[in-house]
Design a protein around this motif. Structure first.
Motif, PDB file in Angstrom:
ATOM      1  N   UNK A  96       0.998  -0.769   0.260  1.00 30.19           N
ATOM      2  CA  UNK A  96       0.271  -0.052   0.221  1.00 30.19           C
ATOM      3  C   UNK A  96       0.799   1.313  -0.051  1.00 30.19           C
ATOM      4  N   UNK A  97       2.005   0.587   0.730  1.00 36.12           N
ATOM      5  CA  UNK A  97       2.609   2.572   0.488  1.00 36.12           C
ATOM      6  C   UNK A  97       3.731   2.139  -1.125  1.00 36.12           C
ATOM      7  N   UNK A  98       3.484   1.654  -1.538  1.00 36.78           N
ATOM      8  CA  UNK A  98       4.220   1.806  -2.977  1.00 36.78           C
ATOM      9  C   UNK A  98       5.676   0.427  -3.268  1.00 36.78           C
ATOM     10  N   UNK A  99       5.828  -0.184  -2.078  1.00 33.31           N
ATOM     11  CA  UNK A  99       6.450  -1.171  -2.180  1.00 33.31           C
ATOM     12  C   UNK A  99       6.545  -1.994  -3.637  1.00 33.31           C
ATOM     13  N   UNK A 100       7.685  -3.337  -3.507  1.00 34.30           N
ATOM     14  CA  UNK A 100       7.246  -4.247  -4.268  1.00 34.30           C
ATOM     15  C   UNK A 100       7.507  -5.067  -3.506  1.00 34.30           C
ATOM     16  N   UNK A 101       6.717  -6.009  -3.152  1.00 34.79           N
ATOM     17  CA  UNK A 101       7.259  -7.228  -1.803  1.00 34.79           C
ATOM     18  C   UNK A 101       8.022  -8.554  -2.539  1.00 34.79           C
ATOM     19  N   UNK A 102       8.615  -9.957  -2.950  1.00 39.16           N
ATOM     20  CA  UNK A 102       8.954 -10.361  -2.926  1.00 39.16           C
ATOM     21  C   UNK A 102       9.190 -11.448  -2.587  1.00 39.16           C
ATOM     22  N   UNK A 103       8.601 -12.857  -2.201  1.00 40.84           N
ATOM     23  CA  UNK A 103       8.529 -14.064  -1.444  1.00 40.84           C
ATOM     24  C   UNK A 103       9.528 -14.746  -2.182  1.00 40.84           C
ATOM     25  N   UNK A 104      10.904 -14.847  -1.523  1.00 41.22           N
ATOM     26  CA  UNK A 104      11.749 -16.306  -2.054  1.00 41.22           C
ATOM     27  C   UNK A 104      11.572 -17.684  -1.086  1.00 41.22           C
ATOM     28  N   UNK A 105      12.084 -18.394  -1.589  1.00 43.17           N
ATOM     29  CA  UNK A 105      12.754 -19.824  -0.257  1.00 43.17           C
ATOM     30  C   UNK A 105      14.043 -20.193  -1.573  1.00 43.17           C
ATOM     31  N   UNK A 106      14.305 -21.230   0.437  1.00 44.41           N
ATOM     32  CA  UNK A 106      15.525 -22.193  -0.145  1.00 44.41           C
ATOM     33  C   UNK A 106      14.144 -23.801  -0.731  1.00 44.41           C
ATOM     34  N   UNK A 107      13.089 -23.491  -0.772  1.00 43.89           N
ATOM     35  CA  UNK A 107      12.287 -24.749  -1.209  1.00 43.89           C
ATOM     36  C   UNK A 107      12.507 -24.419  -3.057  1.00 43.89           C
ATOM     37  N   UNK A 108      11.417 -26.092  -3.391  1.00 46.85           N
ATOM     38  CA  UNK A 108      11.477 -25.924  -4.340  1.00 46.85           C
ATOM     39  C   UNK A 108      10.158 -25.802  -4.913  1.00 46.85           C
ATOM     40  N   UNK A 109       9.926 -25.639  -6.266  1.00 41.99           N
ATOM     41  CA  UNK A 109       8.761 -24.519  -6.237  1.00 41.99           C
ATOM     42  C   UNK A 109       7.294 -25.661  -6.414  1.00 41.99           C
ATOM     43  N   UNK A 110       7.209 -26.466  -6.064  1.00 40.92           N
ATOM     44  CA  UNK A 110       6.281 -27.093  -5.979  1.00 40.92           C
ATOM     45  C   UNK A 110       5.967 -27.283  -4.073  1.00 40.92           C
ATOM     46  N   UNK A 111       6.944 -26.860  -3.593  1.00 41.64           N
ATOM     47  CA  UNK A 111       6.833 -26.720  -2.154  1.00 41.64           C
ATOM     48  C   UNK A 111       5.858 -24.628  -1.785  1.00 41.64           C
ATOM     49  N   UNK A 112       6.862 -24.856  -2.448  1.00 39.54           N
ATOM     50  CA  UNK A 112       7.142 -23.268  -2.456  1.00 39.54           C
ATOM     51  C   UNK A 112       4.959 -23.155  -2.975  1.00 39.54           C
ATOM     52  N   UNK A 113       4.560 -23.542  -3.882  1.00 39.96           N
ATOM     53  CA  UNK A 113       3.221 -23.115  -4.006  1.00 39.96           C
ATOM     54  C   UNK A 113       2.778 -23.680  -2.926  1.00 39.96           C
ATOM     55  N   UNK A 114       2.941 -24.699  -2.696  1.00 42.81           N
ATOM     56  CA  UNK A 114       2.170 -25.283  -1.790  1.00 42.81           C
ATOM     57  C   UNK A 114       1.468 -24.831  -0.515  1.00 42.81           C
ATOM     58  N   UNK A 115       2.747 -23.818   0.039  1.00 45.97           N
ATOM     59  CA  UNK A 115       3.164 -22.738   1.296  1.00 45.97           C
ATOM     60  C   UNK A 115       1.475 -22.224   1.127  1.00 45.97           C
ATOM     61  N   UNK A 116       2.268 -21.090  -0.547  1.00 44.18           N
ATOM     62  CA  UNK A 116       1.440 -20.147  -0.710  1.00 44.18           C
ATOM     63  C   UNK A 116      -0.520 -20.370  -1.067  1.00 44.18           C
ATOM     64  N   UNK A 117      -0.393 -21.620  -1.564  1.00 48.19           N
ATOM     65  CA  UNK A 117      -2.106 -22.092  -1.758  1.00 48.19           C
ATOM     66  C   UNK A 117      -2.565 -22.075  -0.353  1.00 48.19           C
TER      67      UNK A 117
END
Length: 218
Positions: A96-117
């Motif tokens: 909301x303050x105009x900043x861009x946020x990126x979430x990074x992980x050391x997990x594989x994509x499939x695990x990151x997607x499971x977390x996000x879901x």
């Protein structure tokens, strides 16, 4: 994500035990204790890199990593994760303050997607990154930070980037990338001593304190 924006209640160690059993390493054995110690010491590092170090064989490393990711995904799917208190609100406030946020992980994509879901975070941020997005190199290399910088084009100088994480590897990756603010948070694997040794500019109780810190830095 895990330990910084996501509270996973020790699921990394539980998933490791499942992967170890798949390779015939039983809990309580000397080999298990030694390997678990390395897993704890390298929290934040790309998991496939951890398994390569532990097993010294690419086939065994990939087999262990697959078992780990499957076990972790099942635990996530069983509702064993939750946001770190105030994490979602912090991300929303930053955006909301105009900043861009990126979430990074050391997990594989499939695990990151499971977390996000599991958290309902699929549309929370414009970009999420895992080691596969940088050719396989995760933390403590600077690649994830630099990839976020290049892809988002949200800053003119990498010194305008803030990196926040719960491990010394997160901090080291931010320092190596040249980020202007690199903060460790006390909600995960490591503490103040390791953060400072890795070069952290700040140590926060949690990511919930980040918006106020950034607004005060203007």
């Amino acid at each position: 994500m895990a330990g910084t924006t996501v509270a996973d209640d020790g699921l990394v160690e539980l998933a490791f035990e499942s992967a170890a059993r798949d390779l015939g390493i039983e809990p309580g054995s000397a080999g298990h204790a030694e390997k678990l110690g390395h897993v704890r010491a390298t929290m934040g590092e790309s998991k496939i890199s951890v398994f390569r170090h532990l097993f010294g064989d690419e086939h065994l490393a990939r087999r262990a990593n697959a078992a780990f990711e499957q076990a972790y995904g099942e635990l996530v799917g069983a509702g064993r994760v939750a946001p770190v208190p105030g994490a979602r609100e912090a991300i929303e406030r930053l955006r909301a303050d105009g900043r861009t946020v990126v979430l990074t992980t050391g997990f594989a994509r499939v695990t990151q997607d499971a977390l996000l879901a599991a958290l309902g975070w699929r549309d929370l941020v414009p970009l999420t990154l895992c080691p596969a997005d940088t050719g396989g190199r995760g933390r403590p290399y600077p690649d994830l930070v630099l990839e976020a910088f290049v892809r988002t084009k949200a800053a003119a100088d990498v010194r305008q980037v803030a990196v926040v994480g719960d491990t010394s590897y997160d901090v080291l990756s931010g320092v190596r990338a040249g980020a202007g603010l690199v903060a460790g948070v006390r909600t995960g694997a490591h503490g103040d001593r390791k953060f400072r040794a890795a070069g952290a500019t700040h140590v926060l109780d949690s990511v919930a304190a980040l918006p106020a810190l950034l607004m005060g830095a203007r």
